[in-house]
Design an enzyme around this catalytic site. Structure first.
Site, PDB file in Angstrom:
ATOM      1  N   GLU A 104       4.966   7.873 -32.200  1.00  0.00           N
ATOM      2  CA  GLU A 104       4.752   6.836 -31.173  1.00  0.00           C
ATOM      3  C   GLU A 104       5.300   5.495 -31.648  1.00  0.00           C
ATOM      4  OE1 GLU A 104       0.524   7.990 -30.856  1.00  0.00           O
ATOM      5  OE2 GLU A 104       0.860   7.905 -28.695  1.00  0.00           O
ATOM      6  N   GLU A 124      -1.212  15.880 -31.477  1.00  0.00           N
ATOM      7  CA  GLU A 124      -2.600  15.422 -31.314  1.00  0.00           C
ATOM      8  C   GLU A 124      -3.525  16.422 -30.645  1.00  0.00           C
ATOM      9  OE1 GLU A 124       0.036  13.553 -30.901  1.00  0.00           O
ATOM     10  OE2 GLU A 124      -0.327  11.482 -31.479  1.00  0.00           O
TER      11      GLU A 124
END
Ligand code: CAA
Length: 693
Positions: A104, A124
């Site tokens: 990210e 995740e």
């Protein structure tokens, strides 16, 4: 600035080097360091910023150890905003694994270059959460919705080439991350390339998100994070970026508060902790390049396959030429599967099935092997005969391992002249697929022999768990206990089908009776006969299933067992005879059937599992609760998102569980004796997890 992010100005390029070993996780110091680095670059008059990682990798993600604790500002989304908003041109140079929060950060920089071996991804959901620093909003803007959904809901890692094709990285280059990053930044500056701000790119295409949500939920078999992640991606399509970020954050916080997140993160760390045994610190394993396997049935052939896939030479001993040929056929079949799935090349297949594999009927062929695993019939006299031959044939220092699933490894060891070299290596069938390996340490097993078994397990890609000697070791001992309580529930009113359904709804891949049909009912039948003479009269046993076995029905392999497979339906349909026989047995025993709901079934089943697991830990058969948890997760289909039975128990609350066990013991005090360790933990207000630390 701080030590976690090193700042240098190299010409017009400010270089931010993350140094937080081993994986440059984005802990507090790194987050602070990144923001400080960007600010300094802006005030230093740099024209571009390069972000890269020192050591083995770019950022591998948020620091998972911080989860569940109060978040220290700045949070990662803020760091990403700050990077993206910089008026300077910000470039990431990726190597190793740029994962989760790490990727990210990369997506919030304006350009990305990567070495060919780099891997990127958003794993995740495998930790029970979703990308929470803008990943669900930025990724679809680069790849399109479909590809982003694939990566985010599966968590799979993709190589640099695929990431390049998907638009996630801009350039692939050989070189060090620093060289690559500086060259790329310089090139962009020279071209006058504009800052490319991912969040300002147009939203990606709309899809039928409700349908995708439902399919993803179903695929998760009870795990919710992948489906919730679909809603976050949906927000990236339907809402402006800043609103989408808010929605992502709400969903992220929702998942962060779940037991599933705790279970999955417990599994992440436990999977790594199982092989770290204090007693093995500094103990060097013996070299293993050539391995022997005794017996080429399903188990032996699976072990041989696993060893070949790990790059070892294998000599497999069978009783006669026909059996040896059959064993070769099984191994070739297994390796053929790996070839078909693209796991090995045709050349590798060729080498493994010719040069690396020798079949023999003569133990003398084992003279040079470094380690041998015996996988013959489960009978002490047969095992002893095999070990006598191994003792005579194997070189000094060879490790002699038994794959027994319940026999006494001390007794086997004592039958040889070298008990220090004897150990249990209990594989799970099919051994080339199942990840669990129980390393059974006998009284006289030498520490370097234990280290050798763990090293071999690692080479084979197994999750190796240390177990002590007892009937069934960790896994099968606990299994027998919770399987028994399922049988008790059947006598008392539940049906095998209701039990299977309740447990698959809980998250098990299969229910215990479907598993019994798959494994073969003859195994349990033989075990019941073996134990009959020593059985305590207070023990409750079911007889109906023996009648099914007596009629020649052994489950899937005969087309009939608890389920009837004759109609060709996957998983079969209930065998009508089974309920009839159960009803007759209840009548014979004078039992009035009670109603069980799914929650009752799960509670009793799990209480039995936890109680026996507590005994296994209390007696030192498993060193720590996490060893039990990983045994059940990797060998018995226990849903990873519950973390393992003892993590599940902690999350339920031990006092309530103990109270339930005490209430069950009112009607069956023989079976339901609370484990002393469970009583102790409740009395001290502690949890199983406290014992893991
Ligand atoms: N946080 C904290 N510690 C981590 C970590 C992380 N993200 N990733 C790895 N570690 C630790 C491991 O626990 C291990 O510690 P010990 O040596 O004490 O056991 C050590 O780093 C090395 O890890 P591995 O043994 O796994 O090393 P490897 O080389 O086999 O694998 C890896 C490296 C591929 C990065 C692997 O560790 C991995 O998959 N890590 C997790 C990656 C991940 O899930 N990232 C997303 C995090 S969540 C997130 O980022 C949320 C968000 O959106 C904000």
């Amino acid at each position: 600035m701080n030590n976690a992010v090193d700042y240098t100005l190299q010409g017009e390029i400010a270089v931010l080097k993350a140094q937080n070993p081993p994986v440059n996780a984005l802990g507090y110091d790194v987050r602070i360091g990144l923001i400080a680095g960007i600010e300094r670059a802006e005030s230093d008059g740099a024209r571009a910023v390069l972000i890269y990682g020192d050591g083995q990798t770019y950022f591998a993600g948020a620091d998972i150890r911080e989860f569940g604790q109060p978040m220290r500002e700045p949070a990662l989304p803020e760091v990403c905003y700050r990077i993206e908003a910089s008026p300077l041109l910000v470039v990431s140079s990726l190597h190793g694994t740029a994962l989760g929060g790490g990727f990210e950060v990369a997506l919030s920089t304006h350009y990305r270059v990567a070495v060919p071996s780099a891997k990127v991804g958003m794993p995740e959901v495998q930790l029970g959460i979703l990308p929470g620093a803008g990943g669900t909003q930025r990724m679809p803007r680069l790849t399109g919705t479909q590809a982003a959904l694939d990566l985010i809901t599966t968590g799979r890692h993709v190589g640099a080439a695929e990431a390049h094709k998907l638009g996630l990285i801009d350039k692939i280059a050989d070189g060090t991350p620093l060289e690559n990053g500086l060259a790329f930044a310089q090139e962009l500056l020279e071209q006058g390339a504009p800052r490319r701000v991912t969040s300002e790119l147009p939203a990606s295409e709309a899809l039928d998100f409700d349908a995708i949500y439902e399919t993803t939920l179903k695929k998760g078999r009870g795990q919710v994070s992948p489906a919730v992640a679909v809603r976050a991606v949906q927000a990236s399509v339907e809402l402006p970026f800043s609103e989408g970020m808010k929605r992502e954050n709400e969903l992220f916080m929702e998942l962060m508060a779940t037991d599933q997140r705790q279970g999955l993160i417990h599994a992440f760390f436990s999977e790594r902790a199982v092989s770290k045994l204090p007693e093995l610190k500094g103990v060097a394993p013996r070299d293993v390049t050539a391995m022997g396997v005794i017996g080429g049935g399903t188990m032996g052939a699976g072990i041989a396959t696993s060893a070949l896939l790990a790059g070892l030479d294998v000599t497999l001993i069978e009783m006669n030429a026909n059996a040896a040929e059959a064993a070769r056929g099984r191994i070739e079949g297994n390796l053929g599967g790996a070839l078909k799935r693209g796991k090995i090349s045709a050349d590798k297949y060729e080498a493994m099935t010719t040069k690396a594999l020798v079949l023999s009927t003569d133990y003398a062929a084992l003279g040079d092997v470094d380690l041998v695993v015996e996988a013959v019939f489960e009978e002490m006299s047969v095992k002893k005969e095999v070990f006598a031959k191994l003792d005579a044939a194997c070189k000094p220092g060879a490790v002699l391992a038994t794959n027994t699933s319940y026999l006494d490894v001390n007794e086997i060891a004592a039958s040889t002249s070298r008990p220090g070299d004897v150990i249990g290596m209990h594989f799970f069938s099919p051994a080339h697929v199942m990840k669990l390996l129980e390393v059974v340490v006998a009284d006289k097993t030498a520490p370097e022999v234990v280290a050798t078994a763990f090293a071999l397990g690692k080479k084979m890609g197994k999750v190796s768990v240390r177990a002590g000697v007892c009937d069934g070791f960790i896994g099968n001992r606990i299994l027998r206990h919770y399987r028994t309580v399922a049988d008790h529930m059947i006598l008392d009113g539940a049906s095998p089908y209701q039990i299977d359904k309740a447990l698959t709804d809980f998250g098990f891949a299969m229910g215990p009776y479907a598993v019994a049909d798959l494994a073969g009912l003859d195994i349990g039948w033989a075990m019941r006969k073996r134990l009959a003479s020593t059985r305590d009269p207070r023990e409750r046993v079911t007889k109906y299933i023996d009648k099914i076995c007596e009629a020649g029905h052994f489950g899937q392999k005969t087309g009939m067992g608890y389920y009837d497979y004759s109609g060709g339906k996957r998983g079969g349909v209930p065998n009508a005879d089974v309920m009839e026989l159960i009803t007759a047995e209840r009548a014979e025993l004078g039992i009035t059937a009670q109603d069980f709901n799914d929650a009752d079934i799960v509670r009793r089943y799990m209480a039995a599992m936890v109680n026996e697991a507590a005994r296994v830990v209390g007696e030192g058969i498993a060193r720590r609760p996490l060893d039990v948890d990983m045994t059940l997760v990797f060998g018995y289909g226990f849903p990873r998102y519950h973390g393992g039975p003892l993590k599940w128990a902690d999350l339920q609350g031990l006092p309530d569980l103990l109270a339930d066990i005490r209430s069950y013991s009112e009607s069956d005090p023989y079976f339901w004796q609370p484990a002393p360790l469970l009583e102790q933990l409740v009395a001290e207000g502690r949890t199983f997890d406290d014992l893991n630390k």
